[in-house]
Motif scaffolding. Sequence first.
Motif, mmCIF file in Angstrom:
data_model
loop_
_atom_site.group_PDB
_atom_site.id
_atom_site.type_symbol
_atom_site.label_atom_id
_atom_site.label_comp_id
_atom_site.label_asym_id
_atom_site.label_seq_id
_atom_site.Cartn_x
_atom_site.Cartn_y
_atom_site.Cartn_z
ATOM 1 N N SER A 57 13.412 26.278 -33.285
ATOM 2 C CA SER A 57 13.254 26.192 -31.839
ATOM 3 C C SER A 57 14.575 25.864 -31.157
ATOM 4 N N GLN A 58 15.336 24.921 -31.714
ATOM 5 C CA GLN A 58 16.618 24.561 -31.118
ATOM 6 C C GLN A 58 17.606 25.723 -31.167
ATOM 7 N N LEU A 59 17.604 26.474 -32.260
ATOM 8 C CA LEU A 59 18.465 27.651 -32.373
ATOM 9 C C LEU A 59 18.043 28.713 -31.363
ATOM 10 N N CYS A 60 16.732 28.887 -31.201
ATOM 11 C CA CYS A 60 16.228 29.873 -30.238
ATOM 12 C C CYS A 60 16.628 29.505 -28.819
ATOM 13 N N ILE A 61 16.445 28.241 -28.455
ATOM 14 C CA ILE A 61 16.765 27.805 -27.101
ATOM 15 C C ILE A 61 18.253 27.971 -26.825
ATOM 16 N N THR A 62 19.083 27.619 -27.801
ATOM 17 C CA THR A 62 20.523 27.825 -27.638
ATOM 18 C C THR A 62 20.845 29.300 -27.483
ATOM 19 N N GLY A 63 20.164 30.143 -28.272
ATOM 20 C CA GLY A 63 20.383 31.577 -28.176
ATOM 21 C C GLY A 63 19.995 32.123 -26.815
ATOM 22 N N ARG A 88 3.390 28.887 -32.943
ATOM 23 C CA ARG A 88 4.311 27.783 -32.660
ATOM 24 C C ARG A 88 5.759 28.257 -32.635
ATOM 25 N N VAL A 89 6.096 29.189 -33.518
ATOM 26 C CA VAL A 89 7.452 29.755 -33.512
ATOM 27 C C VAL A 89 7.715 30.481 -32.197
ATOM 28 N N LEU A 90 6.745 31.277 -31.760
ATOM 29 C CA LEU A 90 6.912 32.003 -30.499
ATOM 30 C C LEU A 90 6.957 31.040 -29.317
ATOM 31 N N ASP A 91 6.077 30.049 -29.294
ATOM 32 C CA ASP A 91 6.084 29.070 -28.209
ATOM 33 C C ASP A 91 7.385 28.271 -28.193
ATOM 34 N N GLY A 92 8.037 28.152 -29.340
ATOM 35 C CA GLY A 92 9.270 27.384 -29.444
ATOM 36 C C GLY A 92 10.510 28.098 -28.950
ATOM 37 N N GLY A 93 10.373 29.356 -28.569
ATOM 38 C CA GLY A 93 11.523 30.046 -27.987
ATOM 39 C C GLY A 93 11.898 31.367 -28.611
ATOM 40 N N ALA A 94 11.266 31.740 -29.712
ATOM 41 C CA ALA A 94 11.579 33.034 -30.320
ATOM 42 C C ALA A 94 11.174 34.167 -29.387
ATOM 43 N N MET A 95 12.023 35.181 -29.288
ATOM 44 C CA MET A 95 11.702 36.360 -28.485
ATOM 45 C C MET A 95 11.019 37.433 -29.326
ATOM 46 N N GLY A 96 10.834 37.127 -30.593
ATOM 47 C CA GLY A 96 10.153 38.061 -31.468
ATOM 48 C C GLY A 96 9.869 37.416 -32.799
ATOM 49 N N ILE A 97 8.866 37.941 -33.491
ATOM 50 C CA ILE A 97 8.439 37.382 -34.771
ATOM 51 C C ILE A 97 8.595 38.453 -35.847
ATOM 52 N N ILE A 98 9.163 38.063 -36.976
ATOM 53 C CA ILE A 98 9.401 38.978 -38.097
ATOM 54 C C ILE A 98 8.526 38.518 -39.252
ATOM 55 N N VAL A 99 7.618 39.391 -39.690
ATOM 56 C CA VAL A 99 6.630 38.987 -40.688
ATOM 57 C C VAL A 99 6.848 39.774 -41.978
ATOM 58 N N PRO A 100 7.112 39.081 -43.088
ATOM 59 C CA PRO A 100 7.415 39.744 -44.355
ATOM 60 C C PRO A 100 6.178 40.081 -45.173
ATOM 61 N N ARG A 133 -3.521 36.013 -28.340
ATOM 62 C CA ARG A 133 -2.674 34.816 -28.341
ATOM 63 C C ARG A 133 -3.128 33.831 -27.276
ATOM 64 N N SER A 134 -3.059 32.563 -27.610
ATOM 65 C CA SER A 134 -3.430 31.502 -26.678
ATOM 66 C C SER A 134 -2.264 31.206 -25.743
ATOM 67 N N LEU A 135 -2.582 31.035 -24.483
ATOM 68 C CA LEU A 135 -1.557 30.841 -23.461
ATOM 69 C C LEU A 135 -1.295 29.359 -23.229
ATOM 70 N N THR A 136 -0.009 29.031 -23.101
ATOM 71 C CA THR A 136 0.382 27.667 -22.778
ATOM 72 C C THR A 136 1.458 27.707 -21.707
ATOM 73 N N ALA A 137 1.733 26.573 -21.094
ATOM 74 C CA ALA A 137 2.734 26.497 -20.032
ATOM 75 C C ALA A 137 4.009 25.835 -20.562
ATOM 76 N N GLY A 138 5.056 25.878 -19.748
ATOM 77 C CA GLY A 138 6.297 25.199 -20.102
ATOM 78 C C GLY A 138 7.008 25.834 -21.279
ATOM 79 N N LEU A 139 7.321 27.114 -21.169
ATOM 80 C CA LEU A 139 7.954 27.844 -22.274
ATOM 81 C C LEU A 139 9.457 27.999 -22.054
ATOM 82 N N PRO A 140 10.256 27.886 -23.123
ATOM 83 C CA PRO A 140 11.703 28.042 -22.979
ATOM 84 C C PRO A 140 12.124 29.443 -22.565
ATOM 85 N N HIS A 141 11.282 30.428 -22.780
ATOM 86 C CA HIS A 141 11.596 31.805 -22.383
ATOM 87 C C HIS A 141 11.829 31.923 -20.879
ATOM 88 N N PHE A 142 11.279 30.979 -20.120
ATOM 89 C CA PHE A 142 11.424 30.963 -18.667
ATOM 90 C C PHE A 142 12.226 29.739 -18.209
#
Length: 286
Positions: A61-67, A89-101, A141-150
Amino acid sequence: MAQIAIYRNNLLDNLREDRVCTAFGIKIIPTGEIVQIAKQAGYGSLFIDLEHTTLTLKDASQLCITGLCAGITPFVRVPHECGSGFIQRVLDGGAMGIIVPHILGVGMAVKSVENDHGANYMIEDARKVIQTSKFPPLGKRSLTAGLPHFGYAPTPATATAPQLNESGSTVFIMIETADALETVDDIAALPGCDVLLVGANDLATELGIMGDFDHPKFMQALEKVSNASKTHNKVFAIGGLYHRPDLMDRVVNDLGARWVIGGQDVGMLVNATRQNCLALKAIQRS
């Protein structure tokens, strides 16, 4: 009140101009300095790896927010079978995309060994990822407020969900199993699947040609993924071939890859420190 805009997604911006978006891999360095170094070097995005590392959700999350703040788009690879809750949680934490192996397909019936009646149950692979990552109508997906994307600005759900669906929750489905390769056209056809990402090392291993990227079977596999991407207007992406510029030339210019993962922090540090040490030792005259 003016609508708060989401941070830019450099992958999507590059696609509009048919340009390649490069990604810098982060595997061992959990702090923002590495993000700024990657930005200064000219990378367009981050490949933050939680699959083969000890980086934590908080680190990611910290890396995402810095990015986001630095203008280098953060994408995060999650561990195999990490669960829908972790992905959200990864997406809510600031990731702009999810990579699933290690995706096996769109969704496949698997016999339950714990069921005395031998009944089948469904494991929804790619479709489940999309449902977890996207808001209705694409997912659940469940919606929450207060996202770093905004920038944590108050944003109404009517603005949040559409913007996140469009550019803030890019879904990367990794094509690195024989099963996924077999069903890649069906995976690519799924609404909400944005990127088909070939994991070169695992895919070659699954094909029985570990490390042999010159084998015809490997190039045929890449061509199959490329064709599925073009047919369904999805992004073709590649990881694990940055050390083979000859193959990367073909993948980008002939097969149309538009998201490419470069080196990771650990590999670059090892190579640079080794070269520096050798250069210092070479100064001494015998």
